[in-house]
Write a protein that holds these residues in place. Structure first.
Motif, PDB file in Angstrom:
ATOM      1  N   GLY A  57      57.425  70.096 -11.109  1.00 42.74           N
ATOM      2  CA  GLY A  57      58.186  71.336 -10.989  1.00 42.74           C
ATOM      3  C   GLY A  57      59.680  71.081 -10.926  1.00 42.74           C
ATOM      4  N   VAL A  58      60.058  69.828 -10.653  1.00 34.53           N
ATOM      5  CA  VAL A  58      61.459  69.446 -10.571  1.00 34.53           C
ATOM      6  C   VAL A  58      61.775  68.310 -11.546  1.00 34.53           C
ATOM      7  CG1 VAL A  58      63.267  68.519  -9.060  1.00 34.53           C
ATOM      8  CG2 VAL A  58      61.592  70.137  -8.148  1.00 34.53           C
ATOM      9  N   ARG A  59      60.906  67.300 -11.560  1.00 35.70           N
ATOM     10  CA  ARG A  59      61.197  66.085 -12.318  1.00 35.70           C
ATOM     11  C   ARG A  59      59.961  65.579 -13.064  1.00 35.70           C
ATOM     12  NH1 ARG A  59      63.517  61.059  -9.033  1.00 35.70           N
ATOM     13  NH2 ARG A  59      61.332  60.700  -8.578  1.00 35.70           N
ATOM     14  N   ASN A  60      60.194  65.076 -14.270  1.00 31.44           N
ATOM     15  CA  ASN A  60      59.151  64.395 -15.022  1.00 31.44           C
ATOM     16  C   ASN A  60      58.884  63.043 -14.400  1.00 31.44           C
ATOM     17  OD1 ASN A  60      58.887  66.365 -17.057  1.00 31.44           O
ATOM     18  ND2 ASN A  60      60.616  65.509 -18.193  1.00 31.44           N
ATOM     19  N   ASN A  61      57.667  62.564 -14.523  1.00 35.10           N
ATOM     20  CA  ASN A  61      57.316  61.224 -14.078  1.00 35.10           C
ATOM     21  C   ASN A  61      56.361  60.610 -15.090  1.00 35.10           C
ATOM     22  OD1 ASN A  61      57.407  58.997 -12.351  1.00 35.10           O
ATOM     23  ND2 ASN A  61      55.558  59.631 -11.301  1.00 35.10           N
ATOM     24  N   VAL A  62      56.279  59.302 -15.056  1.00 35.86           N
ATOM     25  CA  VAL A  62      55.356  58.573 -15.933  1.00 35.86           C
ATOM     26  C   VAL A  62      54.803  57.376 -15.173  1.00 35.86           C
ATOM     27  CG1 VAL A  62      57.277  57.255 -16.985  1.00 35.86           C
ATOM     28  CG2 VAL A  62      55.074  57.461 -18.185  1.00 35.86           C
ATOM     29  N   MET A  63      53.512  57.121 -15.362  1.00 34.84           N
ATOM     30  CA  MET A  63      52.867  55.951 -14.768  1.00 34.84           C
ATOM     31  C   MET A  63      52.077  55.222 -15.847  1.00 34.84           C
ATOM     32  SD  MET A  63      49.644  57.384 -12.605  1.00 34.84           S
ATOM     33  CE  MET A  63      48.595  58.668 -13.256  1.00 34.84           C
ATOM     34  N   THR A  64      51.828  53.955 -15.605  1.00 33.52           N
ATOM     35  CA  THR A  64      51.025  53.145 -16.512  1.00 33.52           C
ATOM     36  C   THR A  64      49.599  53.100 -15.988  1.00 33.52           C
ATOM     37  OG1 THR A  64      52.955  51.793 -17.042  1.00 33.52           O
ATOM     38  CG2 THR A  64      50.788  50.838 -17.514  1.00 33.52           C
ATOM     39  N   ILE A  65      48.643  53.359 -16.885  1.00 32.12           N
ATOM     40  CA  ILE A  65      47.224  53.284 -16.518  1.00 32.12           C
ATOM     41  C   ILE A  65      46.478  52.576 -17.637  1.00 32.12           C
ATOM     42  CG2 ILE A  65      45.101  54.609 -16.197  1.00 32.12           C
ATOM     43  CD1 ILE A  65      46.386  56.161 -14.230  1.00 32.12           C
ATOM     44  N   SER A  66      45.708  51.555 -17.278  1.00 26.70           N
ATOM     45  CA  SER A  66      44.904  50.874 -18.296  1.00 26.70           C
ATOM     46  C   SER A  66      43.424  51.217 -18.163  1.00 26.70           C
ATOM     47  CB  SER A  66      45.104  49.354 -18.220  1.00 26.70           C
ATOM     48  OG  SER A  66      44.655  48.847 -16.989  1.00 26.70           O
ATOM     49  N   TRP A  67      43.032  51.863 -17.082  1.00 23.00           N
ATOM     50  CA  TRP A  67      41.619  52.216 -16.914  1.00 23.00           C
ATOM     51  C   TRP A  67      41.408  53.638 -17.388  1.00 23.00           C
ATOM     52  CZ3 TRP A  67      40.038  49.758 -11.588  1.00 23.00           C
ATOM     53  CH2 TRP A  67      40.102  48.363 -11.717  1.00 23.00           C
ATOM     54  N   THR A  68      41.027  53.760 -18.658  1.00 21.61           N
ATOM     55  CA  THR A  68      40.783  55.044 -19.295  1.00 21.61           C
ATOM     56  C   THR A  68      39.496  54.943 -20.100  1.00 21.61           C
ATOM     57  OG1 THR A  68      41.983  54.434 -21.299  1.00 21.61           O
ATOM     58  CG2 THR A  68      43.258  55.495 -19.556  1.00 21.61           C
ATOM     59  N   MET A  69      38.889  56.082 -20.361  1.00 22.05           N
ATOM     60  CA  MET A  69      37.734  56.065 -21.260  1.00 22.05           C
ATOM     61  C   MET A  69      37.431  57.462 -21.768  1.00 22.05           C
ATOM     62  SD  MET A  69      34.485  55.496 -18.781  1.00 22.05           S
ATOM     63  CE  MET A  69      34.327  56.391 -17.245  1.00 22.05           C
ATOM     64  N   ALA A  70      36.862  57.511 -22.960  1.00 22.01           N
ATOM     65  CA  ALA A  70      36.343  58.752 -23.509  1.00 22.01           C
ATOM     66  C   ALA A  70      34.938  58.922 -22.946  1.00 22.01           C
ATOM     67  CB  ALA A  70      36.289  58.667 -25.028  1.00 22.01           C
ATOM     68  N   ILE A  71      34.544  60.182 -22.665  1.00 23.49           N
ATOM     69  CA  ILE A  71      33.198  60.365 -22.110  1.00 23.49           C
ATOM     70  C   ILE A  71      32.335  61.303 -22.952  1.00 23.49           C
ATOM     71  CG2 ILE A  71      33.801  59.732 -19.760  1.00 23.49           C
ATOM     72  CD1 ILE A  71      33.939  62.724 -19.067  1.00 23.49           C
TER      73      ILE A  71
END
Length: 180
Positions: free
Chosen positions: A26-40
């Motif tokens: 609501g005030v600021r954009n943020n970004v994080m790194t994630i390597s644990w992802t999957m399609a389900i």
């Protein structure tokens, strides 16, 4: 065959590409790194794994949305650096060479330098495993990306980049959903 420590298991099964997940509080954009992802499924549901230890987690759970961006392999150092600091402490979009672009279905931004971005809404959270289940609302692809290799974490601080592609669609056509 040689037996190794159980901790090495994830280095052989680490899931799909390293991602940059954006949010907006609501005030600021943020970004994080994630390597644990999957399609389900084939209906646009994916999972990212995170939890309360991560600043972005509370924002994503409160807003119910995020963007999952696929960075090219050439961004490897930036991707790791983004993951090494907290958005609670710094404005990552002003510190790192990533450009926020407006999304259409969520308030979290796309990242211009990425290969693709998936605008997502949260549909479920499985606390025992830190699974945030997301429904993809919109997919955009950066057709001008010079490097289209995806980056994969091995799980031990090393990474592998895609390169060679094998087209076995004809063999799998009975299992593929229409229009894919």
């Amino acid at each position: 065959m040689k037996e190794v420590k159980i901790e090495r298991a994830l280095t052989y099964i680490e899931p799909g590409p390293v991602t940059l997940v954006t949010s907006f509080d609501g005030v600021r954009n943020n970004v994080m790194t994630i390597s644990w992802t999957m399609a389900i499924d084939f209906d646009g549901h994916i999972v990212i794994t995170t939890g309360g230890w991560n600043h972005s987690f509370s924002v994503i759970m409160e807003t119910g949305e995020c963007v999952v961006c696929i960075p090219p392999a050439e961004m490897a150092e930036t991707v790791v650096d983004i993951g090494m600091v907290s958005g609670a402490d710094i404005d990552k979009f002003s510190v790192f060479p990533v450009t926020a672009l407006p999304a259409k279905t969520v308030k979290a931004p796309l990242i211009a330098e990425c290969i693709a971005c998936l605008e997502c809404k949260v549909t479920d959270y499985i606390d025992d495993y830190g699974f945030i289940v997301l429904k993809v609302q919109r997919v955009v692809v950066n057709e001008n990306a010079a490097d289209k290799r995806m980056l994969h974490a091995v799980g031990d601080g090393t990474f592998v980049a895609d390169g060679e592609k094998f087209n076995l669609r004809e063999r799998m056509k009975a299992k593929l959903p229409p229009n894919l």
